[in-house]
Design an enzyme around this catalytic site. Structure first.
Site, mmCIF file in Angstrom:
data_model
loop_
_atom_site.group_PDB
_atom_site.id
_atom_site.type_symbol
_atom_site.label_atom_id
_atom_site.label_comp_id
_atom_site.label_asym_id
_atom_site.label_seq_id
_atom_site.Cartn_x
_atom_site.Cartn_y
_atom_site.Cartn_z
ATOM 1 N N HIS A 140 -14.145 -5.387 -1.375
ATOM 2 C CA HIS A 140 -12.596 -5.415 -1.283
ATOM 3 C C HIS A 140 -12.061 -5.765 -2.846
ATOM 4 O O HIS A 140 -12.856 -5.984 -3.617
ATOM 5 C CB HIS A 140 -11.850 -6.701 -0.512
ATOM 6 N N ASP A 143 -4.872 -3.688 -5.875
ATOM 7 C CA ASP A 143 -4.275 -2.843 -6.563
ATOM 8 C C ASP A 143 -2.803 -3.356 -6.524
ATOM 9 O O ASP A 143 -2.302 -3.229 -5.617
ATOM 10 C CB ASP A 143 -4.097 -1.428 -5.872
ATOM 11 N N HIS A 145 0.827 -2.772 -7.530
ATOM 12 C CA HIS A 145 1.885 -1.651 -8.376
ATOM 13 C C HIS A 145 2.732 -2.057 -9.294
ATOM 14 O O HIS A 145 3.310 -1.326 -9.929
ATOM 15 C CB HIS A 145 2.820 -1.061 -6.886
ATOM 16 N N HIS A 180 -2.137 -3.792 -2.548
ATOM 17 C CA HIS A 180 -2.872 -3.597 -1.558
ATOM 18 C C HIS A 180 -4.429 -3.477 -1.765
ATOM 19 O O HIS A 180 -4.603 -3.110 -2.952
ATOM 20 C CB HIS A 180 -2.312 -2.205 -0.856
ATOM 21 N N CYS A 181 -5.316 -3.273 -0.970
ATOM 22 C CA CYS A 181 -6.579 -3.250 -1.045
ATOM 23 C C CYS A 181 -6.928 -1.496 -1.435
ATOM 24 O O CYS A 181 -6.499 -0.910 -0.913
ATOM 25 C CB CYS A 181 -7.324 -3.729 -0.013
ATOM 26 N N HIS A 190 -8.484 0.290 4.750
ATOM 27 C CA HIS A 190 -8.256 -1.046 4.506
ATOM 28 C C HIS A 190 -6.686 -1.066 4.589
ATOM 29 O O HIS A 190 -6.465 -2.231 5.097
ATOM 30 C CB HIS A 190 -8.793 -1.436 3.026
ATOM 31 N N MET A 195 -4.283 -4.693 5.112
ATOM 32 C CA MET A 195 -4.369 -5.312 3.480
ATOM 33 C C MET A 195 -3.355 -4.656 2.408
ATOM 34 O O MET A 195 -3.426 -4.025 1.501
ATOM 35 C CB MET A 195 -5.954 -5.118 2.912
ATOM 36 N N HIS A 300 17.266 -1.485 9.629
ATOM 37 C CA HIS A 300 18.541 -1.658 10.084
ATOM 38 C C HIS A 300 18.841 -2.895 10.634
ATOM 39 O O HIS A 300 17.756 -3.480 11.486
ATOM 40 C CB HIS A 300 18.688 -0.542 11.140
ATOM 41 N N GLU A 324 24.506 0.576 6.169
ATOM 42 C CA GLU A 324 24.274 0.499 7.548
ATOM 43 C C GLU A 324 22.762 0.490 7.674
ATOM 44 O O GLU A 324 22.093 -0.359 8.373
ATOM 45 C CB GLU A 324 24.812 1.381 8.401
ATOM 46 N N THR A 325 21.888 1.491 6.955
ATOM 47 C CA THR A 325 20.369 1.346 7.096
ATOM 48 C C THR A 325 19.929 1.907 5.690
ATOM 49 O O THR A 325 20.551 2.488 4.951
ATOM 50 C CB THR A 325 19.970 2.751 8.245
ATOM 51 N N HIS A 351 14.784 1.997 12.090
ATOM 52 C CA HIS A 351 15.789 2.778 12.987
ATOM 53 C C HIS A 351 15.495 4.302 13.174
ATOM 54 O O HIS A 351 16.157 5.120 13.431
ATOM 55 C CB HIS A 351 17.344 2.953 12.046
#
Length: 387
Positions: A140, A143, A145, A180-181, A190, A195, A300, A324-325, A351
């Site tokens: 494992h 990463d 971002h 994330h992996c 993964h 992950m 939402h 709203e969303t 939604h």
């Protein structure tokens, strides 16, 4: 490790990005991307003083299980610090739907889906100790971002069972970011096995509205959305496996259909309802962090709104208001701030309502307080139609 121009061309050749990613993940040296270029073409960079960073204050963070978020300051006057985190990878079988007992051979950071939400301030350094116990079977890594260089740190944190690694990087931009992996050749498996998580990098002077006015929250919750692909047998029943490796072939086949069997918040159907529901009181302001490492989604709040929303999760951008969303791109995390005005049960959903109510992407917020008739009042309860 030096890589020649010819080797770089081979990596990024006819097969493009896939071959480059697979090759680069195996290089494993700090700054390896820069080494793909001849020295004459590389940009001059000022030397980084490791000693200068080492003199900064080091703070050990205490991570907590989502939807809760570690204790933190919303704004800080402190100088940049090194925030130390430790995460242990856990491979385990979990029940993702208690109604029918469906299970997933999950891979997790600290045993939860999503992994814990880390919080730092812009300009701080994130220092992660990543532990892969020898009780696990797979390799494992992580990463980030939010990180710059080396595929987000993936090749620098790749650990086999029984190993650990320590990575440090500077959080040089504010926002909510996915981690994330990303092991070579198995990234998607993964990720959809659990992950991923969020790193929250707050501005040092806190969140602001479009006019620069400070924004504050009383509570913060983190919601991790996962698309899951549980294989079925010939009779249409969900299959169960004793190990993640045993599930690999069937799961990848299900993944390639691009049709999830489940779409859930925080690891299972109903994880954020009942005893697991998020809570608030009338008048409290809540910051919702919503991450989705793989697919687009559209949070939402039924009965509420997004007072201030950073759809892309980046706090240097002015927030949108009164949504709203809102839309969260796959591979990103967004943030929404809302002050509750009425008591009751609010449904927090994706939604795409099929994904929410048929596949599981729904949760609840239980709000206590006094009802405000000015905002809503039932004039007449249901009764026979008058003729």
């Amino acid at each position: 490790m030096k890589v020649s121009r010819e080797a770089a061309a081979a990596l990024i050749g006819p097969d493009g990005r896939r071959r480059f990613l697979k090759g680069s993940l195996g290089l494993g040296a700090v700054g390896f991307l820069g080494e793909l270029l001849p020295a004459a073409e590389a940009k001059e960079r000022p030397p980084v003083s490791a000693d200068a960073v080492d003199t900064l204050e080091h703070v050990k963070a205490e991570l907590v299980t989502p939807p809760h978020v570690m204790a933190h300051e919303q704004a800080t006057k402190a100088k940049p610090r090194v925030i130390e985190f430790t995460m242990t990878i856990e491979e385990k079988k979990i029940v993702i739907d208690e109604e029918n007992g469906t299970t997933l051979q999950a891979m997790t950071f600290n045993g939860s889906m999503p992994g814990p939400t880390m919080v730092v301030h812009e300009g701080d350094y994130v220092q992660l100790t990543l532990i892969n116990p020898d009780t696990n079977a797979l390799e494992h890594n992580v990463d980030f971002h939010a990180a710059t260089g080396a595929l987000g740190g993936a090749p620098l944190t790749t650990v086999k069972p029984g190993e650990q690694a320590v990575l440090r990087f500077k959080a040089d931009r504010a926002g909510a970011f996915i981690y994330h992996c990303a092991p070579e050749g198995m990234v998607s498996w993964h990720v959809v096995s659990g992950m991923s998580g969020t790193l929250l990098v707050l501005p040092r002077d806190g969140l602001k509205d479009e006019n620069g006015k400070p924004l504050h929250y009383d509570k913060i919750y983190t919601i991790g959305e996962f698309d899951l692909y549980i294989p079925k047998d010939a009779e249409g029943n969900y299959k169960t496996y004793e190990t993640a490796l045993e599930s690999y072939g069937d799961t990848v086949e299900a993944m390639r259909s691009l049709i999830p069997s489940h779409i859930v918040f925080n690891g299972k159907v109903g994880a954020l309802s009942g005893e697991g529901a998020m809570t608030a009181k009338v008048g409290e302001t809540v910051l919702f962090i919503h991450s989705s490492a793989n697919r687009d989604t559209r949070p939402h709040l039924i009965g509420g709104h997004g007072d201030y929303v950073w759809e892309t999760g980046k706090f240097s951008n002015a927030p949108e208001t009164n949504l709203e969303t809102w839309f969260i791109r796959g591979g990103s995390a967004g943030a929404a701030l809302y002050t509750f005005k009425q008591p009751g049960i609010y449904a927090y959903v994706n939604h795409n309502l099929i994904e929410a109510f048929e596949l599981g992407a729904a949760g609840h917020v239980k709000v206590e307080g006094q009802w405000n008739d000015d905002l809503m009042k039932q004039i007449m309860p249901p009764s026979p139609i008058k003729k």
